[in-house]
Design an enzyme around this catalytic site. Structure first.
Site, PDB file in Angstrom:
ATOM      1  N   GLU A 258       2.355  -2.855 -11.218  1.00  0.00           N
ATOM      2  CA  GLU A 258       1.519  -3.986 -10.350  1.00  0.00           C
ATOM      3  C   GLU A 258       1.263  -3.254  -8.857  1.00  0.00           C
ATOM      4  O   GLU A 258       2.561  -2.837  -8.403  1.00  0.00           O
ATOM      5  CB  GLU A 258       2.728  -5.071 -10.228  1.00  0.00           C
ATOM      6  CG  GLU A 258       2.898  -5.646 -11.560  1.00  0.00           C
ATOM      7  CD  GLU A 258       1.739  -6.614 -11.798  1.00  0.00           C
ATOM      8  OE1 GLU A 258       0.976  -6.904 -11.137  1.00  0.00           O
ATOM      9  OE2 GLU A 258       1.746  -7.196 -13.043  1.00  0.00           O
ATOM     10  N   CYS A 297       2.037  -8.647  -1.951  1.00  0.00           N
ATOM     11  CA  CYS A 297       1.073  -7.780  -2.418  1.00  0.00           C
ATOM     12  C   CYS A 297      -0.398  -8.772  -2.603  1.00  0.00           C
ATOM     13  O   CYS A 297      -1.435  -8.385  -3.039  1.00  0.00           O
ATOM     14  CB  CYS A 297       1.416  -7.437  -3.935  1.00  0.00           C
ATOM     15  SG  CYS A 297       2.143  -8.519  -4.857  1.00  0.00           S
TER      16      CYS A 297
HETATM   17  P1  NAP Z   1       6.620   2.032  -2.791  1.00  0.00           P
HETATM   18  O1  NAP Z   1       6.753   2.779  -1.475  1.00  0.00           O
HETATM   19  O2  NAP Z   1       5.525   2.404  -3.477  1.00  0.00           O
HETATM   20  O3  NAP Z   1       7.802   1.899  -3.267  1.00  0.00           O
HETATM   21  C1  NAP Z   1       7.977   0.999  -4.674  1.00  0.00           C
HETATM   22  C2  NAP Z   1       9.014   1.525  -5.372  1.00  0.00           C
HETATM   23  O4  NAP Z   1       9.118   2.567  -5.864  1.00  0.00           O
HETATM   24  C3  NAP Z   1      10.394   1.491  -4.484  1.00  0.00           C
HETATM   25  O5  NAP Z   1      11.444   0.879  -5.441  1.00  0.00           O
HETATM   26  C4  NAP Z   1      10.539   2.898  -4.394  1.00  0.00           C
HETATM   27  O6  NAP Z   1      12.068   3.284  -4.011  1.00  0.00           O
HETATM   28  C5  NAP Z   1      10.259   3.305  -5.403  1.00  0.00           C
HETATM   29  N1  NAP Z   1       9.871   4.914  -5.654  1.00  0.00           N
HETATM   30  C6  NAP Z   1       9.250   5.662  -4.594  1.00  0.00           C
HETATM   31  N2  NAP Z   1       9.160   6.870  -5.162  1.00  0.00           N
HETATM   32  C7  NAP Z   1       9.493   6.919  -6.258  1.00  0.00           C
HETATM   33  C8  NAP Z   1       9.671   7.869  -7.368  1.00  0.00           C
HETATM   34  N3  NAP Z   1       9.213   9.306  -7.101  1.00  0.00           N
HETATM   35  N4  NAP Z   1      10.489   7.695  -8.488  1.00  0.00           N
HETATM   36  C9  NAP Z   1      11.116   6.492  -8.689  1.00  0.00           C
HETATM   37  N5  NAP Z   1      10.770   5.510  -7.798  1.00  0.00           N
HETATM   38  C10 NAP Z   1      10.201   5.616  -6.708  1.00  0.00           C
HETATM   39  O7  NAP Z   1       6.098   0.504  -2.349  1.00  0.00           O
HETATM   40  P2  NAP Z   1       6.826  -0.490  -1.062  1.00  0.00           P
HETATM   41  O8  NAP Z   1       6.486   0.252   0.120  1.00  0.00           O
HETATM   42  O9  NAP Z   1       8.128  -0.467  -1.702  1.00  0.00           O
HETATM   43  O10 NAP Z   1       6.184  -1.767  -1.364  1.00  0.00           O
HETATM   44  C11 NAP Z   1       4.947  -2.030  -0.768  1.00  0.00           C
HETATM   45  C12 NAP Z   1       3.762  -1.922  -1.548  1.00  0.00           C
HETATM   46  O11 NAP Z   1       3.759  -2.402  -2.871  1.00  0.00           O
HETATM   47  C13 NAP Z   1       2.479  -2.389  -1.303  1.00  0.00           C
HETATM   48  O12 NAP Z   1       1.440  -1.590  -1.197  1.00  0.00           O
HETATM   49  C14 NAP Z   1       2.382  -3.469  -1.919  1.00  0.00           C
HETATM   50  O13 NAP Z   1       0.961  -4.064  -2.273  1.00  0.00           O
HETATM   51  C15 NAP Z   1       2.889  -3.432  -3.138  1.00  0.00           C
HETATM   52  N6  NAP Z   1       3.280  -4.300  -3.897  1.00  0.00           N
HETATM   53  C16 NAP Z   1       2.759  -4.863  -5.158  1.00  0.00           C
HETATM   54  C17 NAP Z   1       2.954  -6.008  -5.989  1.00  0.00           C
HETATM   55  C18 NAP Z   1       2.378  -6.524  -7.084  1.00  0.00           C
HETATM   56  O14 NAP Z   1       2.837  -7.233  -7.611  1.00  0.00           O
HETATM   57  N7  NAP Z   1       1.205  -5.714  -7.438  1.00  0.00           N
HETATM   58  C19 NAP Z   1       4.328  -6.763  -5.145  1.00  0.00           C
HETATM   59  C20 NAP Z   1       4.783  -6.220  -4.377  1.00  0.00           C
HETATM   60  C21 NAP Z   1       4.340  -4.908  -3.414  1.00  0.00           C
HETATM   61  P3  NAP Z   1      12.312   3.648  -2.389  1.00  0.00           P
HETATM   62  O15 NAP Z   1      12.467   2.409  -1.779  1.00  0.00           O
HETATM   63  O16 NAP Z   1      13.953   4.029  -2.739  1.00  0.00           O
HETATM   64  O17 NAP Z   1      11.612   4.749  -2.210  1.00  0.00           O
END
Ligand code: NAP
Length: 673
Positions: A258, A297
Site C-alpha cells: 500500500e 495516503c
Molecule cells: P516510509 O518511510 O516508507 O516508512 C514506512 C514503514 O517502512 C515504516 O514502518 C518504516 O520504518 C519502514 N521501513 C523503512 N525502511 C525500511 C527497511 N529498509 N526495512 C523495513 N522497514 C522499513 O513511509 P512513512 O513516512 O512512514 O509513511 C508515509 C508514506 O506512506 C506516504 O508516502 C504515504 O502516502 C504512504 N502511506 C500509504 C498508505 C496506503 O494505504 N497506501 C497509508 C499510509 C501511508 P521506520 O519508520 O522505522 O523507518
C-alpha cells in the site's frame, strides 16, 4: 510528559534494545516523547516463535473463536481509549484525527469480528465457490478451499495511523489464523506500542499470535519463507526496496504493498457554482487537506475542475482555508494539528518547492509557522497551488507532498478529466462530484481501472457519505500501479490474503466430509424425520423424502384468488399457450413452494424454531394441472449462532412424477441446540 522507553515484544517477552536508541519527538512541543530501538532482537527466533507457537495456537481455533478474540480486543481498546488519545495528541493529531485512528481501528476489529461470525463457518476450513462437476457419473467432483497459511505475517506500517494501521492489518490476519509481527513506523511507534500492550493485557490472544518490533526491522526479512506474507504500508521508495529483497523473490513471499498515491477529485461539468455539488466539493477538498494535516495516503492531491470554474473554485477553497485554525489540538478552536516530525515538515516543504516550479501557490506560506501555533512544534499552514496547464506539467502528477497540500487544475471536457486522472499512474481513490449519472458513468468507464475506490458524491448521499479519504472495513483499500497494486480490507476478501486457495478433487462423500457441506452424490440417511432432531443431533446428509401431491386446476385457481396472483399463465389457457415457456396453464412457483413445505414439514413443536429464508431458488420445469410433485430435503450445512440455536441449510429438490426437477433451492431454518 516523562519520556517513554519502548520495548519490543518478541518470543512472548518484552525485550529492551541493547543500544542504538532513536528518539521520537512530540509534534506539538518538539520535546522527546519516546526512545525506541530494536538492537539485539533475535529476528530469526521471533519468526520461529510465530511459526511454531503462534500459528499452531491460532489454527486450533475456529473462525468463530478468532472472531470472538477480535471482539475482545476491540472492547479492551475502547475501554482504555483515553490513554491512546493522550499519546495520539503528541503525534499532532486533533481529537477527530485521533478518533479516525483509535475508534476507526477498534471499529475495524469489531467489523471483522461480526463478519467472521456471520460470513465464516465455525471451523478452520473455508469453502470457496460451488462444487465443480468433473465427471458424467457424478462420482468425481472438485471443490476449492482456503486453509490458513502456516507462516508469519510481517506488517510494516506507516506513521500516520499508528493504531488503525496496525489493526486494519491484524484483523484479517488473525481471523485467517496467521500470527503477525508488527513493525510500526518509528515516529509514532509509542502510540502503537500502547495499543499493543492493551491488546496483550486483555488476555484474548494466544501465545505467539502477535509480536512487536518498535525499532528498525533489522534482518527480519532475511528469515522469511514461502508461507509468510509481508504487508507493507508506506512510501513507494521503501516499498520498492523491500519488494526487491532477494528473499521475497526467491521464496515467493506474498507481498501486499500500500504505497503513496496522487489521488484526484473531479468537479463534474454539471456542478456549477450555486449547485449543492459545487459546495460539497469545496468542503471536501478543504477537509482532505486539513484532516490529519493532510498526512493521509488517500488525501486529495490533485483537484480537477472545469476550466470555466477555476476562479470560482479557487475563491471558495481559499475562503474556507482562511478559516482553518492551525495549532495545538488541545487548544479550543483548533481545527488542524501538526505534521508528525521535523523531517516531515522538511519533506513537505521540499515537495511544495518542486510543485511550485509548475504551479503557483494561491494560499498558505509553507515556510512560515502559522500564527498562534506553538513555536517548537511541527506546524505548517495548508497550501493550495494552482497549475493552469496540467498537460505541460509532470511534477504535479508525480510528486506526493504528504501534508496539507493540494493542487488545483483545469480540465477542458470530461474525456480530458479522465485522462488527467490517469496521470497519477494508479491511485488509491478518486472522487467525483456530480448529480448526473451520464457524467458518472463516463468517468467510471474511463477511470475506474486506475483506482481502488471511487466515491461519487451528489446531493442525495452527501449527508451520510463517509468522505473521500476514509477506507472502510467492507470496501477494498488499495490501488493499482503507483498505489502499490495491493488490496486490503474489503470484508472477507482480505482474510483470503492470509490463506491458501487449493482445488480439491475427489468423491462427493470425501469432499462433503472435509468441507462439512453436503453435496449431491454424498451419502444420505433416512429414518427419524430430520425436523425432530436438535441442532446437535442433526447430521449432514440426514434426509426426508416426502409423499407425492397432485396439483389440480382447482388448487391453482384457489391459490390465485387467495393470494391475488391471477397472472395469465395460471388463469388463461389461451394466453398461457401463446407463452414460449408454458404451453398452457401452469401452477404458480409459490404454490409449488407452499405445497413443498406442506409435504416436508413435520408440524408438531420441536427443535425447528423458524424458517428464515430461501437461497438459490430456481423454478426449473413448470408444473401443470395433474402433475404430482414430491420433495427431497437433505441437511446440507450447519452453523451455530449461539449456545441456544444454530442455522441449518437444507438442500431442497422438488421433482415431478417423471423424476424431472421442478424446483431447487436451499431452505434456511433456525434449530434449537
Ligand atoms: P516510509 O518511510 O516508507 O516508512 C514506512 C514503514 O517502512 C515504516 O514502518 C518504516 O520504518 C519502514 N521501513 C523503512 N525502511 C525500511 C527497511 N529498509 N526495512 C523495513 N522497514 C522499513 O513511509 P512513512 O513516512 O512512514 O509513511 C508515509 C508514506 O506512506 C506516504 O508516502 C504515504 O502516502 C504512504 N502511506 C500509504 C498508505 C496506503 O494505504 N497506501 C497509508 C499510509 C501511508 P521506520 O519508520 O522505522 O523507518
Amino acid at each position: 510528559m516523562t519520556m517513554l522507553t519502548l520495548k519490543n515484544y518478541v518470543g512472548g517477552e518484552w525485550f529492551a534494545a541493547t543500544g542504538g536508541l532513536e528518539t521520537a519527538l512530540s509534534a506539538i512541543t518538539g520535546e522527546p516523547v519516546a526512545q525506541l530501538g530494536s538492537q539485539g532482537v533475535d529476528f530469526a527466533a521471533a519468526v520461529k516463535y510465530a511459526r511454531t507457537v503462534g500459528g499452531p495456537a491460532l489454527r486450533k481455533m475456529t473462525f468463530h473463536e478468532r472472531a470472538a478474540m477480535l471482539k475482545a480486543l476491540a472492547t479492551a481498546i475502547i475501554a482504555r481509549k483515553e490513554e491512546l488519545y493522550a499519546l495520539s495528541a503528541h503525534t499532532g493529531a486533533t481529537r477527530i484525527d485521533g478518533w479516525i485512528d483509535i475508534e476507526g481501528g477498534s471499529g475495524t476489529l469489531s467489523a471483522y469480528a461480526a463478519r467472521g461470525k456471520k460470513e465464516l463457518p465455525d471451523g478452520v476450513l473455508l469453502l470457496d465457490g460451488p462444487v465443480e462437476p468433473l465427471s458424467k457419473g457424478g462420482t468425481f467432483v472438485g471443490q476449492h478451499v482456503f486453509t490458513s497459511l502456516q507462516g508469519v505475517a510481517v506488517h510494516i506500517n506507516a506513521f500516520n495511523f499508528p493504531v488503525w494501521g496496525m489493526l486494519e492489518k491484524l484483523a484479517p490476519t488473525l481471523l485467517a489464523g496467521v500470527p503477525a509481527i508488527v513493525k510500526p513506523a518509528s515516529a509514532t511507534a509509542y502510540v502503537t506500542e500502547a495499543c499493543f500492550r492493551i491488546m496483550l493485557e486483555s488476555g484474548a490472544l494466544p501465545p505467539g499470535a502477535v509480536q512487536l518490533v518498535t525499532g528498525s526491522a533489522g534482518d527480519l526479512l532475511d528469515h522469511l519463507r514461502t508461507q509468510d506474507v509481508v504487508s507493507f504500508t508506506g512510501s513507494a521508495a521503501t516499498a520498492q526496496k523491500l519488494q526487491s529483497h532477494p528473499v521475497i523473490a526467491r521464496e515467493s513471499v506474498r507481498f501486499v504493498a500500500e504505497r503513496d498515491s496522487l489521488n484526484a477529485t473531479v468537479l463534474g461539468p454539471d456542478a456549477a457554482p450555486g449547485t449543492p455539488e459545487f459546495d460539497l466539493f469545496v468542503k471536501e477538498v478543504v477537509r482532505e487537506m486539513t484532516v490529519k494535516a493532510g498526512q493521509k495516503c488517500t488525501a486529495i492531491r490533485r483537484t480537477f475542475v472545469p476550466a470555466a470554474h477555476m476562479d470560482a473554485v479557487q475563491e471558495a477553497i481559499v475562503a474556507r482555508l482562511a478559516k482553518v485554525k492551525v495549532g495545538d489540538p488541545g487548544v479550543e478552536g483548533v481545527t488542524m494539528g501538526a505534521l508528525v516530525s521535523e523531517r516531515q515538515v522538511k519533506d513537505v516543504r521540499k515537495a511544495i518547492s518542486e510543485l511550485a516550479q509548475e504551479a503557483r501557490i494561491v494560499f498558505g506560506d509553507p515556510e512560515k509557522a502559522p500564527e498562534g501555533a506553538p513555536a517548537k512544534g511541527f506546524f505548517m499552514s495548508p497550501v493550495l497551488l494552482r497549475c493552469d496547464e496540467p498537460w505541460k506539467a509532470t511534477v504535479v502528477h508525480e510528486r506526493e507532498a504528504f501534508g496539507p497540500v493540494s493542487t488545483l487544475m483545469p480540465y477542458q471536457d470530461l474525456a480530458d478529466a479522465v485522462k488527467l486522472c490517469e496521470r497519477g499512474q494508479g491511485s488509491l481513490v478518486m472522487s467525483l462530484f456530480t448529480c448526473d449519472p451520464a457524467v458518472a458513468t463516463e468517468v467510471i468507464v474511463g477511470a475506474a481501472a486506475w483506482h481502488g475506490r471511487v466515491l461519487i458524491v451528489d446531493r442525495d448521499c452527501a449527508k451520510e457519505s463517509t468522505g473521500h479519504g476514509s477506507p472502510l472495513p467492507g470496501l477494498v483499500h488499495g490501488g493499482p500501479g503507483r498505489a502499490g497494486g495491493g488490496e486490503e480490507l474489503g470484508g472477507i476478501r482480505s482474510v483470503h490474503h492470509y490463506m491458501q486457495r487449493t482445488a480439491l478433487q475427489g468423491s462427493p462423500r470425501m469432499l462433503s466430509a472435509i468441507g462439512q457441506r453436503w453435496m449431491p452424490g454424498a451419502p444420505v440417511k433416512d429414518g427419524v424425520h430430520p425436523f425432530r432432531k436438535t441442532f446437535g443431533e442433526l447430521a449432514l446428509g440426514d434426509e426426508v423424502i416426502t409423499a407425492e401431491r397432485t396439483i389440480s386446476l382447482e388448487d391453482i385457481e384457489k391459490f390465485a384468488h387467495f393470494t391475488g396472483d391471477t397472472f395469465y399463465a395460471h388463469m388463461d389457457e389461451e394466453a398461457a399457450k401463446a407463452n414460449p415457456f408454458f404451453g398452457g396453464r401452469v401452477a404458480h412457483g409459490y404454490l409449488i413452494l407452499s405445497f413443498a413445505a406442506g409435504l416436508f414439514v413435520d408440524p408438531a413443536p420441536g427443535p425447528v424454531l423458524a424458517n428464515f429464508g430461501l437461497d438459490e431458488l430456481r423454478f426449473v420445469k413448470p408444473a401443470k394441472p395433474g402433475d404430482s410433485i414430491k420433495v427431497r430435503l437433505v441437511a446440507k450445512q450447519k452453523k451455530a449462532r449461539n449456545k441456544e440455536y444454530g442455522e441449518v441449510r437444507w438442500d431442497a429438490l422438488v421433482t415431478n412424477q417423471n423424476g424431472e426437477t421442478v424446483a431447487t433451492y436451499e431452505l434456511l431454518t433456525m434449530n434449537a441446540m
